[in-house]
Design a protein around this motif. Structure first.
Motif, PDB file in Angstrom:
ATOM      1  N   ILE A   7       0.822  -1.218   0.000  1.00  0.00           N
ATOM      2  CA  ILE A   7       0.000   0.000   0.000  1.00  0.00           C
ATOM      3  C   ILE A   7       0.858   1.271   0.000  1.00  0.00           C
ATOM      4  N   PRO A   8       1.931   1.377   0.806  1.00  0.00           N
ATOM      5  CA  PRO A   8       2.702   2.633   0.780  1.00  0.00           C
ATOM      6  C   PRO A   8       3.202   3.005  -0.609  1.00  0.00           C
ATOM      7  N   SER A   9       3.799   2.034  -1.332  1.00  0.00           N
ATOM      8  CA  SER A   9       4.323   2.364  -2.664  1.00  0.00           C
ATOM      9  C   SER A   9       3.202   2.606  -3.654  1.00  0.00           C
ATOM     10  N   ALA A  10       2.120   1.814  -3.585  1.00  0.00           N
ATOM     11  CA  ALA A  10       1.010   1.982  -4.524  1.00  0.00           C
ATOM     12  C   ALA A  10       0.306   3.318  -4.314  1.00  0.00           C
ATOM     13  N   PHE A  11       0.029   3.671  -3.061  1.00  0.00           N
ATOM     14  CA  PHE A  11      -0.686   4.913  -2.799  1.00  0.00           C
ATOM     15  C   PHE A  11       0.214   6.122  -3.022  1.00  0.00           C
ATOM     16  N   SER A  12       1.513   5.980  -2.781  1.00  0.00           N
ATOM     17  CA  SER A  12       2.421   7.094  -3.047  1.00  0.00           C
ATOM     18  C   SER A  12       2.441   7.424  -4.525  1.00  0.00           C
ATOM     19  N   ARG A  13       2.271   6.420  -5.360  1.00  0.00           N
ATOM     20  CA  ARG A  13       2.197   6.667  -6.802  1.00  0.00           C
ATOM     21  C   ARG A  13       0.931   7.453  -7.160  1.00  0.00           C
ATOM     22  N   ILE A  14      -0.193   7.080  -6.556  1.00  0.00           N
ATOM     23  CA  ILE A  14      -1.451   7.790  -6.816  1.00  0.00           C
ATOM     24  C   ILE A  14      -1.337   9.243  -6.391  1.00  0.00           C
ATOM     25  N   VAL A  15      -0.780   9.484  -5.207  1.00  0.00           N
ATOM     26  CA  VAL A  15      -0.641  10.855  -4.692  1.00  0.00           C
ATOM     27  C   VAL A  15       0.298  11.670  -5.576  1.00  0.00           C
ATOM     28  N   ALA A  16       1.434  11.078  -5.969  1.00  0.00           N
ATOM     29  CA  ALA A  16       2.381  11.799  -6.828  1.00  0.00           C
ATOM     30  C   ALA A  16       1.750  12.139  -8.172  1.00  0.00           C
ATOM     31  N   ASN A  17       0.985  11.205  -8.733  1.00  0.00           N
ATOM     32  CA  ASN A  17       0.295  11.453 -10.006  1.00  0.00           C
ATOM     33  C   ASN A  17      -0.674  12.624  -9.893  1.00  0.00           C
ATOM     34  N   GLU A  18      -1.504  12.600  -8.857  1.00  0.00           N
ATOM     35  CA  GLU A  18      -2.527  13.636  -8.719  1.00  0.00           C
ATOM     36  C   GLU A  18      -1.905  14.994  -8.397  1.00  0.00           C
ATOM     37  N   THR A  19      -0.842  14.999  -7.611  1.00  0.00           N
ATOM     38  CA  THR A  19      -0.168  16.261  -7.311  1.00  0.00           C
ATOM     39  C   THR A  19       0.436  16.863  -8.567  1.00  0.00           C
ATOM     40  N   ALA A  20       1.064  16.015  -9.405  1.00  0.00           N
ATOM     41  CA  ALA A  20       1.665  16.493 -10.651  1.00  0.00           C
ATOM     42  C   ALA A  20       0.619  17.039 -11.615  1.00  0.00           C
ATOM     43  N   ARG A  21      -0.610  16.538 -11.515  1.00  0.00           N
ATOM     44  CA  ARG A  21      -1.688  17.007 -12.392  1.00  0.00           C
ATOM     45  C   ARG A  21      -2.459  18.183 -11.795  1.00  0.00           C
ATOM     46  N   GLY A  22      -2.009  18.678 -10.634  1.00  0.00           N
ATOM     47  CA  GLY A  22      -2.663  19.827 -10.021  1.00  0.00           C
ATOM     48  C   GLY A  22      -3.956  19.491  -9.320  1.00  0.00           C
ATOM     49  N   ARG A  23      -4.055  18.268  -8.809  1.00  0.00           N
ATOM     50  CA  ARG A  23      -5.270  17.849  -8.113  1.00  0.00           C
ATOM     51  C   ARG A  23      -5.033  17.821  -6.617  1.00  0.00           C
ATOM     52  N   HIS A  24      -6.068  18.162  -5.879  1.00  0.00           N
ATOM     53  CA  HIS A  24      -5.996  18.112  -4.419  1.00  0.00           C
ATOM     54  C   HIS A  24      -6.168  16.664  -3.969  1.00  0.00           C
ATOM     55  N   THR A  25      -5.269  16.184  -3.098  1.00  0.00           N
ATOM     56  CA  THR A  25      -5.199  14.753  -2.778  1.00  0.00           C
ATOM     57  C   THR A  25      -5.912  14.367  -1.486  1.00  0.00           C
ATOM     58  N   ARG A  26      -6.457  15.326  -0.727  1.00  0.00           N
ATOM     59  CA  ARG A  26      -7.076  14.987   0.551  1.00  0.00           C
ATOM     60  C   ARG A  26      -8.309  14.090   0.377  1.00  0.00           C
ATOM     61  N   SER A  27      -9.113  14.348  -0.671  1.00  0.00           N
ATOM     62  CA  SER A  27     -10.302  13.507  -0.881  1.00  0.00           C
ATOM     63  C   SER A  27      -9.895  12.074  -1.216  1.00  0.00           C
ATOM     64  N   THR A  28      -8.812  11.915  -1.987  1.00  0.00           N
ATOM     65  CA  THR A  28      -8.301  10.581  -2.300  1.00  0.00           C
ATOM     66  C   THR A  28      -7.802   9.893  -1.041  1.00  0.00           C
ATOM     67  N   LEU A  29      -7.164  10.651  -0.161  1.00  0.00           N
ATOM     68  CA  LEU A  29      -6.689  10.086   1.105  1.00  0.00           C
ATOM     69  C   LEU A  29      -7.855   9.563   1.937  1.00  0.00           C
ATOM     70  N   LYS A  30      -8.934  10.339   2.023  1.00  0.00           N
ATOM     71  CA  LYS A  30     -10.090   9.902   2.808  1.00  0.00           C
ATOM     72  C   LYS A  30     -10.695   8.624   2.241  1.00  0.00           C
ATOM     73  N   THR A  31     -10.831   8.570   0.925  1.00  0.00           N
ATOM     74  CA  THR A  31     -11.403   7.377   0.292  1.00  0.00           C
ATOM     75  C   THR A  31     -10.533   6.155   0.557  1.00  0.00           C
ATOM     76  N   THR A  32      -9.221   6.326   0.403  1.00  0.00           N
ATOM     77  CA  THR A  32      -8.296   5.205   0.602  1.00  0.00           C
ATOM     78  C   THR A  32      -8.266   4.759   2.057  1.00  0.00           C
ATOM     79  N   LEU A  33      -8.311   5.728   2.987  1.00  0.00           N
ATOM     80  CA  LEU A  33      -8.331   5.373   4.413  1.00  0.00           C
ATOM     81  C   LEU A  33      -9.562   4.539   4.757  1.00  0.00           C
TER      82      LEU A  33
END
Length: 482
Positions: A61-87
């Motif tokens: 999970i750490p490596s997989a989710f870090s990829r999702i967060v890095a992708n969304e940050t690079a695309r200018g997306r806010h990642t907090r909603s993704t964090l809540k869903t994943t949690l």
């Protein structure tokens, strides 16, 4: 400058991992003296089921989710909603794992032939839930290239477990209660690590949400990204669990000697060979967001350069360890296992020297698997490991009855070499994608991605069409102002 930041992240998370491992090793040594043989046996017998459940609730999970967060940050997306869903998603998975461990506690204790294990399982079961949440939070920080929370939480976790565990083990030494409380200390340490990460999350100062676009990631999209990484992370540990049954039966000697040889192979030689991979752990963790961010910007060649840079550093570190293991095998064995008999020590030295080459390939596998995860090709890492494990099993049937533990070492070397070669091939292979989807592009209209965020090259016709559309929009905005 980019390499300097990358190496800083590597140094931070590697230092945390090494310190945590050192604390854990010293704790195990001290724990044996307080719990004794029987108590340590109970302590160890609870871990196979625990690790099995962790494999399906938090592995990768750490490596997989870090990829999702890095992708969304690079695309200018806010990642907090993704964090809540994943949690929410993996909190449910962790809770299910904890409940399964509690439900299977009486069954497992009966199968293992000791009713005292029932209380041990119950003391350790809540850890499955907390570890799943911790894995998500660590992935979130790593995706933002902030490795300090992961490193510090690992050290805090080990310190709490060691201090509480030794306190209870010394106070109730000689009784089953000492084992139960020592396992309960594991659960407490996970709670403390979780609180530490939550505090860091609250104090985190990221860019204002107004600067990011709102993007709600579906649970199915998260699972689609995470499941291949979890499968890739689970294949090798599960195969090693199967080896504990298979090798003992295949070794051409009596049962007691077969168990001893398996212990020397798996508990001695393989453990030593895996140490360089622990030292290179920071490379794998730091590589995922670095490669993923480049892919999210459409820079496939840059992603490959980052991957190869990480691989070069991995080779530099692991080659030194390989030479050290081969040359100093006799000294290392006598230092770490002074109580071994002459024959067992000689066998272990031979196995360590034979498996030393795998110190390079195992470290390389971890780094390349991280690169493939960052590129959105985690399924290729899983496929590579599956093919390698199948080949290893076939070689074990052919070699172990003839060459004993040496055959198992040869099979392991071939397994790691196959997995490494396939991972390297998939990392450097040019991406072949279809270009009919016009919806996946960033705000500047130049870089394009597939649904998983993997790099996609753009065609000349695509660029011309997007420039034409941009000019029309500028003309319309100018006319509206008039």
């Amino acid at each position: 400058m980019k390499h300097a930041a990358f190496l800083k992240n590597v140094a931070v998370i590697s230092a945390g991992g090494i310190i945590a491992k050192a604390i854990g090793a010293l704790y195990r040594i001290a724990l044996v003296g307080h719990l004794g043989g029987y108590g340590m046996g109970l302590y160890q017998m609870t871990y196979p089921l625990f690790c099995f459940l962790l494999t399906f609730s938090s592995a990768g999970i750490p490596s997989a989710f870090s990829r999702i967060v890095a992708n969304e940050t690079a695309r200018g997306r806010h990642t907090r909603s993704t964090l809540k869903t994943t949690l929410l998603l993996f909190a449910a998975a962790g809770l299910g794992g904890a409940m399964l461990m509690g439900l299977f506690a009486p069954v497992m204790s009966a199968m293992q032939g000791d009713e005292n294990l029932f209380a041990c399982y119950l003391a350790l079961a809540p850890s499955v839930f907390f570890v799943a949440i911790i894995a998500v939070l660590r992935g979130y920080f790593q995706g933002g290239s902030d490795m300090a929370p992961t490193a510090l939480s690992e050290v805090v976790e080990q310190l709490v477990k060691a201090s509480l565990g030794l306190f209870f083990a010394s106070r109730y030494a000689g009784s089953v209660r000492a084992v139960v409380y020592a396992l309960g200390a594991v659960t407490v340490s996970e709670i403390v690590a979780l609180v530490f990460l939550l505090v860091r999350l609250q104090r985190e100062k990221r860019a204002a949400p107004a600067l990011f676009s709102v993007h709600k990631t579906k649970s199915t999209d998260i699972l689609k990204n995470v499941l291949p990484v979890m499968i890739a992370a689970a294949i090798l540990p599960l195969s090693q669990t199967a080896d504990s049954v298979l090798l003992v039966r295949l070794l051409p000697c009596e049962r007691s000697r077969a168990v001893s040889l398996y212990g020397l192979f798996a508990g001695g030689a393989i453990s030593l060979v895996n140490l360089p991979a622990t030292a290179c752990y920071g490379l794998a963790a730091a590589t995922v967001p670095a490669v993923s961010a480049r892919c999210a910007r459409g820079d496939e060649e840059g992603a490959k350069k980052s991957a190869l840079f990480s691989l070069v550093i991995t080779f530099a570190l692991s080659l030194c360890c390989t030479l050290g293991l081969f040359v100093l095998a006799k000294f290392v064995v006598s230092l770490l296992y002074p109580s071994l008999g002459t024959e067992d020590a000689r066998t272990l030295v031979s196995l360590v020297r034979m498996l030393a080459v795998s110190a390079v390939t195992v470290s390389g596998i971890d780094t390349l698997a991280a690169c493939l995860t960052g590129m959105g090709r985690a399924n290729k890492a899983a496929l590579s490991m599956l093919i390698a494990v199948v080949c290893k099993t076939a070689l074990q049937f052919a070699l172990v009855p003839v060459f004993s533990a040496t055959g198992a070492a040869i099979a392991a070397n071939v397994c790691y070499m196959i997995a490494f070669s396939l991972d390297l091939f998939y990392t450097v292979r040019k991406t072949k994608r279809k270009h009919h989807d016009n919806g996946n592009r960033t705000g500047n209209g130049k870089r394009r991605f597939d649904e998983e965020g993997a790099c996609r090259p753009e065609t000349g016709g695509t660029r011309i069409r997007e420039k034409f559309v941009a000019r029309i929009r500028r003309f319309e905005r100018g006319r509206n102002k008039l």
